[in-house]
Design a protein around this motif. Structure first.
Motif, mmCIF file in Angstrom:
data_model
loop_
_atom_site.group_PDB
_atom_site.id
_atom_site.type_symbol
_atom_site.label_atom_id
_atom_site.label_comp_id
_atom_site.label_asym_id
_atom_site.label_seq_id
_atom_site.Cartn_x
_atom_site.Cartn_y
_atom_site.Cartn_z
ATOM 1 N N VAL A 6 45.805 66.177 29.010
ATOM 2 C CA VAL A 6 47.157 65.670 28.843
ATOM 3 C C VAL A 6 47.148 64.154 28.986
ATOM 4 N N VAL A 7 46.434 63.665 30.006
ATOM 5 C CA VAL A 7 46.400 62.225 30.297
ATOM 6 C C VAL A 7 44.955 61.750 30.406
ATOM 7 N N SER A 8 44.653 60.697 29.676
ATOM 8 C CA SER A 8 43.377 59.998 29.829
ATOM 9 C C SER A 8 43.607 58.825 30.770
ATOM 10 N N VAL A 9 42.899 58.827 31.883
ATOM 11 C CA VAL A 9 43.014 57.755 32.871
ATOM 12 C C VAL A 9 41.897 56.764 32.597
ATOM 13 N N LEU A 10 42.261 55.532 32.256
ATOM 14 C CA LEU A 10 41.298 54.500 31.891
ATOM 15 C C LEU A 10 41.192 53.468 33.003
ATOM 16 N N ILE A 11 39.957 53.195 33.419
ATOM 17 C CA ILE A 11 39.711 52.271 34.526
ATOM 18 C C ILE A 11 38.586 51.330 34.125
ATOM 19 N N VAL A 12 38.793 50.041 34.325
ATOM 20 C CA VAL A 12 37.725 49.060 34.140
ATOM 21 C C VAL A 12 37.239 48.663 35.528
ATOM 22 N N ASN A 13 35.935 48.768 35.712
ATOM 23 C CA ASN A 13 35.327 48.493 37.015
ATOM 24 C C ASN A 13 34.455 47.244 36.934
ATOM 25 N N TRP A 14 34.607 46.404 37.914
ATOM 26 C CA TRP A 14 33.671 45.295 38.130
ATOM 27 C C TRP A 14 33.571 45.101 39.634
ATOM 28 N N ASN A 15 32.475 45.593 40.189
ATOM 29 C CA ASN A 15 32.221 45.489 41.629
ATOM 30 C C ASN A 15 33.342 46.082 42.477
ATOM 31 N N SER A 16 33.956 47.137 41.974
ATOM 32 C CA SER A 16 35.035 47.788 42.717
ATOM 33 C C SER A 16 34.861 49.313 42.688
ATOM 34 N N GLY A 17 33.616 49.757 42.659
ATOM 35 C CA GLY A 17 33.316 51.175 42.543
ATOM 36 C C GLY A 17 33.881 52.025 43.664
ATOM 37 N N GLN A 18 33.865 51.515 44.873
ATOM 38 C CA GLN A 18 34.419 52.284 45.990
ATOM 39 C C GLN A 18 35.911 52.509 45.788
ATOM 40 N N MET A 19 36.612 51.476 45.324
ATOM 41 C CA MET A 19 38.046 51.627 45.063
ATOM 42 C C MET A 19 38.290 52.541 43.865
ATOM 43 N N ALA A 20 37.431 52.478 42.856
ATOM 44 C CA ALA A 20 37.569 53.364 41.697
ATOM 45 C C ALA A 20 37.409 54.818 42.133
ATOM 46 N N ARG A 21 36.468 55.071 43.032
ATOM 47 C CA ARG A 21 36.282 56.428 43.553
ATOM 48 C C ARG A 21 37.531 56.897 44.292
ATOM 49 N N SER A 71 28.535 49.027 30.605
ATOM 50 C CA SER A 71 28.455 47.926 29.653
ATOM 51 C C SER A 71 27.313 46.989 30.047
ATOM 52 N N ALA A 72 26.568 46.538 29.063
ATOM 53 C CA ALA A 72 25.440 45.633 29.317
ATOM 54 C C ALA A 72 25.905 44.241 29.702
ATOM 55 N N GLN A 73 27.130 43.895 29.344
ATOM 56 C CA GLN A 73 27.659 42.582 29.709
ATOM 57 C C GLN A 73 29.143 42.698 30.046
ATOM 58 N N ASN A 74 29.621 41.744 30.800
ATOM 59 C CA ASN A 74 31.031 41.737 31.178
ATOM 60 C C ASN A 74 31.810 41.022 30.088
ATOM 61 N N GLY A 75 32.477 41.802 29.251
ATOM 62 C CA GLY A 75 33.281 41.233 28.177
ATOM 63 C C GLY A 75 34.719 40.981 28.588
ATOM 64 N N GLY A 76 35.017 41.232 29.862
ATOM 65 C CA GLY A 76 36.374 41.031 30.354
ATOM 66 C C GLY A 76 37.163 42.323 30.376
ATOM 67 N N TYR A 77 38.330 42.241 30.995
ATOM 68 C CA TYR A 77 39.174 43.421 31.183
ATOM 69 C C TYR A 77 39.595 44.043 29.857
ATOM 70 N N ALA A 78 40.076 43.242 28.933
ATOM 71 C CA ALA A 78 40.586 43.782 27.673
ATOM 72 C C ALA A 78 39.484 44.481 26.884
ATOM 73 N N THR A 79 38.309 43.910 26.842
ATOM 74 C CA THR A 79 37.192 44.535 26.130
ATOM 75 C C THR A 79 36.826 45.855 26.781
ATOM 76 N N GLY A 80 36.775 45.874 28.108
ATOM 77 C CA GLY A 80 36.477 47.115 28.815
ATOM 78 C C GLY A 80 37.531 48.174 28.572
ATOM 79 N N MET A 81 38.785 47.777 28.586
ATOM 80 C CA MET A 81 39.870 48.726 28.363
ATOM 81 C C MET A 81 39.851 49.244 26.929
ATOM 82 N N ASN A 82 39.545 48.378 25.972
ATOM 83 C CA ASN A 82 39.428 48.829 24.581
ATOM 84 C C ASN A 82 38.309 49.848 24.432
ATOM 85 N N GLU A 83 37.199 49.633 25.121
ATOM 86 C CA GLU A 83 36.087 50.586 25.083
ATOM 87 C C GLU A 83 36.517 51.927 25.672
ATOM 88 N N ALA A 84 37.195 51.890 26.803
ATOM 89 C CA ALA A 84 37.674 53.123 27.427
ATOM 90 C C ALA A 84 38.657 53.843 26.507
#
Length: 99
Positions: A6-21, A71-84
């Protein structure tokens, strides 16, 4: 009933894995109408090249059924969100942050 989330939850992570969990754990306790807690949700985390220190968190997310994209490189939040978003299969999309 379909197997489509029903819902796809999209999260971009950069050194915040504990919070993502923590975010995934909190959302898994939520109940969508007519479903059991956690049902109807898919989780997609794009890791923006956080580095080896995040791997334990990414592995734990995967073990919990989360789709993790490294991701092999940090393309920024928008790039990560587009990928998700390109991987989302839910009827609705929730774009959120781990923090």
């Amino acid at each position: 009933m379909t197997d489509q989330p029903v819902v796809s939850v999209l999260i971009v992570n950069w050194n915040s894995g504990q919070m993502a969990r923590g975010l995934v754990a909190n959302l898994a306790r939520q109940r969508l109408p007519g479903l059991e807690p956690g049902q109807g949700l898919e989780y997609i985390v794009v890791d923006n090249a956080s580095g080896p220190g995040e791997e334990q968190h990414l592995l734990a997310l995967e073990a919990a059924g989360v789709t993790v994209v490294r991701s092999a490189q940090n393309g920024g939040y928008a790039t990560g969100m587009n990928e998700a978003c390109s991987r989302a299969t839910g009827r609705y999309v929730l774009m959120t942050n781990p923090d």
